[in-house]
Design a protein around this motif. Structure first.
Motif, mmCIF file in Angstrom:
data_model
loop_
_atom_site.group_PDB
_atom_site.id
_atom_site.type_symbol
_atom_site.label_atom_id
_atom_site.label_comp_id
_atom_site.label_asym_id
_atom_site.label_seq_id
_atom_site.Cartn_x
_atom_site.Cartn_y
_atom_site.Cartn_z
ATOM 1 N N GLY A 258 18.799 20.618 71.360
ATOM 2 C CA GLY A 258 17.892 19.624 70.784
ATOM 3 C C GLY A 258 18.621 18.689 69.856
ATOM 4 N N GLY A 259 17.919 18.225 68.821
ATOM 5 C CA GLY A 259 18.478 17.244 67.905
ATOM 6 C C GLY A 259 19.634 17.789 67.091
ATOM 7 N N GLU A 260 20.503 16.882 66.649
ATOM 8 C CA GLU A 260 21.689 17.252 65.881
ATOM 9 C C GLU A 260 21.517 16.874 64.418
ATOM 10 N N LYS A 261 22.073 17.696 63.542
ATOM 11 C CA LYS A 261 22.074 17.401 62.111
ATOM 12 C C LYS A 261 23.235 16.466 61.786
ATOM 13 N N LEU A 262 22.967 15.433 60.986
ATOM 14 C CA LEU A 262 23.989 14.510 60.509
ATOM 15 C C LEU A 262 23.963 14.522 58.991
ATOM 16 N N GLN A 263 25.139 14.505 58.359
ATOM 17 C CA GLN A 263 25.200 14.574 56.901
ATOM 18 C C GLN A 263 26.327 13.726 56.344
ATOM 19 N N VAL A 264 26.067 13.150 55.168
ATOM 20 C CA VAL A 264 27.141 12.682 54.304
ATOM 21 C C VAL A 264 27.331 13.776 53.257
ATOM 22 N N MET A 265 28.480 14.428 53.300
ATOM 23 C CA MET A 265 28.748 15.565 52.416
ATOM 24 C C MET A 265 29.773 15.164 51.357
ATOM 25 N N MET A 266 29.441 15.466 50.106
ATOM 26 C CA MET A 266 30.356 15.220 49.000
ATOM 27 C C MET A 266 30.972 16.550 48.567
ATOM 28 N N THR A 267 32.281 16.549 48.376
ATOM 29 C CA THR A 267 32.974 17.721 47.838
ATOM 30 C C THR A 267 33.610 17.322 46.511
ATOM 31 N N ILE A 268 33.244 18.016 45.437
ATOM 32 C CA ILE A 268 33.771 17.740 44.104
ATOM 33 C C ILE A 268 34.539 18.969 43.639
ATOM 34 N N ASP A 269 35.843 18.843 43.523
ATOM 35 C CA ASP A 269 36.660 19.953 43.032
ATOM 36 C C ASP A 269 36.686 19.929 41.509
ATOM 37 N N THR A 270 36.298 21.054 40.889
ATOM 38 C CA THR A 270 36.275 21.204 39.440
ATOM 39 C C THR A 270 37.094 22.436 39.065
ATOM 40 N N PRO A 271 37.366 22.646 37.781
ATOM 41 C CA PRO A 271 38.098 23.859 37.381
ATOM 42 C C PRO A 271 37.424 25.148 37.808
ATOM 43 N N ASP A 272 36.106 25.117 38.029
ATOM 44 C CA ASP A 272 35.380 26.306 38.463
ATOM 45 C C ASP A 272 35.326 26.440 39.979
ATOM 46 N N GLY A 273 35.990 25.535 40.681
ATOM 47 C CA GLY A 273 35.994 25.589 42.133
ATOM 48 C C GLY A 273 35.280 24.391 42.735
ATOM 49 N N PRO A 274 35.269 24.291 44.059
ATOM 50 C CA PRO A 274 34.629 23.149 44.709
ATOM 51 C C PRO A 274 33.107 23.246 44.668
ATOM 52 N N GLN A 275 32.468 22.089 44.497
ATOM 53 C CA GLN A 275 31.019 22.002 44.575
ATOM 54 C C GLN A 275 30.677 21.050 45.710
#
Length: 568
Positions: free
Chosen positions: A97-114
């Protein structure tokens, strides 16, 4: 469709409301006229002559994971908000069926990636052509070591094109008078109507001795709260909890007791005495009740025995759940949140390999009880804008499918220890209002350690929500610290003696003083014909002569003006 006045007000506020300043695109080579600045690790990117604009787009092939997609390192600032968008065109799709599309942001911080899904489209097809993803994200208040913008989402075998990507910082003018004036105009226009007072002084009483009080006794706009059934039902131990709910709210929603895991933890063992006891108690005290929720699409909220089912066995279990809970609560509930947080989880659709099974769930619920109003319910659609456009798209799909959808539930769990942004709230509600169906704030809370700051947060949120014409009800997600997931930092009431915090006093001042009508006029000063602009609800008009009651008139003020004739 929205009433004409609402549509006019939406247009008025969009044109003349708070200013939004949008900065330049922060992405390099955003039009993909070359492959410069974009990274395509472990898969292939090439230029295509099929473009949304300009001469080229990028074609993405050879992906191995759903998170594979063209990305770019970006420079963003902690705590700042950014708009994102991109155009995506599927070249292939899977059979599911339909496909998921995303704009994904990755923010690396001292506590790890968000990770933040800044924009999502849930069900794209090759036949859709170019699909626009649009949304926003706020950078965490932490040291930003690295940040990346990426377009991802479809199944790995799917090939697609990307063009016209965008990343812009948004600076909003949140001056107090700016947004306050805009919301006050809506409140005055939409939440109130004229009460025309007409007095005939046939007894020739001295007008200086006659006072007429126009006082609102109940409000018609729904202001409600989440209710914990164990505390509510235990009247001996928590009578103050029950009394506070009965005194200050006209709607309620049970926190967990109606959810499937709570009602049927083990297959075939239905537990409904506790929620029914609470519902009857609330209704006996004049409150209306929302149902929350029939099923929940997020896998961690699905009990183990359900997760073991597949195929027709799973379909049968869902259908039985719908019929069971809607028969048990028939005639007791005004609303049902049907498939909770279906933007953030599609467990039922995925397990059944049926992307449209969420529509079937609504159809079954509507068939089981056509009298109850059915809602979508999701988060990150108003308090933040990560899924606002996706939610609008989903609502339009459900509305077009004719499955019994009545309204959109918007959870407003504002980001902890962050001041709500009334201008952003208005923008997100403006977007959702394009669906042309009622919007209810189903889960509202804010968080601040300092109770005076928390009071400001709640006031900003409530004014922004009540001051939008598409919002038809507001439900707090609890008020007493021991029964809220936010604890003391989100509480309106604290302690065993139910002491109001500064936030609680501020909220009740809005609900029970500023947004209620109580005016007293001296006949000698007002004359025999005058008008009160009153909030909708039930009223009493008390006529007193030299302080002694002469007569009382009762009426209900709706969206239409009311005329009260008084003969003295």
């Amino acid at each position: 469709m929205l009433p004409p006045l609402w549509s006019k007000l939406l247009l008025l506020l969009t044109v003349g409301g708070p200013t939004v300043y949008v900065q330049a695109n922060l992405l390099h080579n955003s039009g993909f006229e070359s492959l410069a600045s974009w990274h395509c690790w472990s898969f292939q990117c090439s230029l295509s002559n099929t473009a949304h604009s300009g001469h080229h787009s990028v074609q993405v092939t050879g992906r191995k994971h759903v998170y594979d997609g063209p990305s770019q390192d970006i420079h963003v600032t902690a705590g700042h908000t950014y708009d994102v968008s991109a155009y995506v065109k599927l070249l292939t799709q899977t059979d599911s069926g339909g496909e998921k599309l995303q704009v994904m942001m990755t923010i690396d911080t001292p506590d790890g990636p968000q990770y933040q899904a800044a924009a999502t489209h849930l069900s794209a097809h090759v036949t859709d052509g170019w699909v626009k993803l649009t949304g926003e994200f706020t950078v965490p208040n932490a040291a930003v070591q690295r940040a990346r913008y990426k377009i991802q989402g479809p199944e790995p075998s799917v090939e697609f094109l990307v063009d016209d990507a965008m990343l812009t910082e948004v600076t909003r003018n949140n001056g107090t008078m700016d947004w306050r004036n805009a919301t006050d105009e809506v409140i005055n226009a939409v939440r109130k109507s004229d009460i025309h007072i007409r007095v005939t002084n046939s007894g020739k009483l001295n007008p200086a001795d006659v006072t007429i009080q126009v006082v609102q006794k109940t409000k018609s706009f729904p202001f409600g709260t989440m209710v914990k059934t164990a505390e509510y039902n235990d009247n001996a131990a928590n009578g103050k909890y029950r009394d506070f709910i009965h005194r200050h709210f006209n709607w309620a929603v049970l926190a967990n007791a109606l959810k499937w895991p709570a009602m049927e933890r083990n297959q075939g063992e239905l537990r409904y005495q506790e929620p029914l006891e609470a519902i009857h108690g609330l209704k006996d005290h004049g409150l209306k009740v929302r149902g929350h929720n029939i099923v929940w699409s997020v896998s961690r909220h699905i009990q183990p025995w359900i997760q073991e089912l597949t195929g027709n066995a799973l379909r049968h279990a869902v259908e039985k759940r719908i019929n069971d809970v809607m028969n048990i609560t028939h005639g007791l509930l005004e609303h049902w949140d049907v498939n909770n947080e279906n933007l953030h989880g599609q467990w039922f659709q995925d397990t059944l390999h049926d992307p449209h099974y969420n529509l079937d769930i609504f159809r079954m619920a509507h068939h089981a009880d056509p009298s109850v109003k059915l809602f979508l319910n999701d988060f990150n659609v108003v308090a933040s804008g990560q899924m606002t456009q996706a939610y609008l798209n989903q609502a339009r799909e459900f509305k077009a499918a004719g499955v019994g959808l009545y309204g959109m539930g918007v959870q407003c769990h504002f980001h902890p220890y962050t001041q709500p942004d009334p201008v952003a709230v208005k923008e997100h509600l403006d977007t959702l209002a394009q669906a042309g169906i009622p919007i209810w704030v189903t889960e509202l809370d804010t968080v601040a350690k300092d109770e005076n700051q928390r009071a400001e947060y709640y006031e900003r949120a409530l004014r922004a929500l009540y001051g939008h014409p598409a919002v038809q009800g507001i439900m707090l997600w609890g008020f007493w610290a021991p029964t809220t997931w936010r604890g003391e930092d989100g509480a309106l009431v604290t302690g065993d003696n139910f002491e109001l915090t500064a936030a609680g006093r501020r909220v009740l001042d809005l609900l029970e003083r500023e947004w209620m009508t109580d005016e007293t006029h001296v006949l000698a000063e007002s004359g025999e014909q005058w008008t009160v602009r009153g909030f909708h609800g039930d009223y009493e008009v008390h006529v007193r002569h030299q302080g002694q009651q002469v007569t009382t008139h009762t009426f209900t003020l709706t969206a239409q003006p009311a005329t009260v004739h008084l003969t003295l």
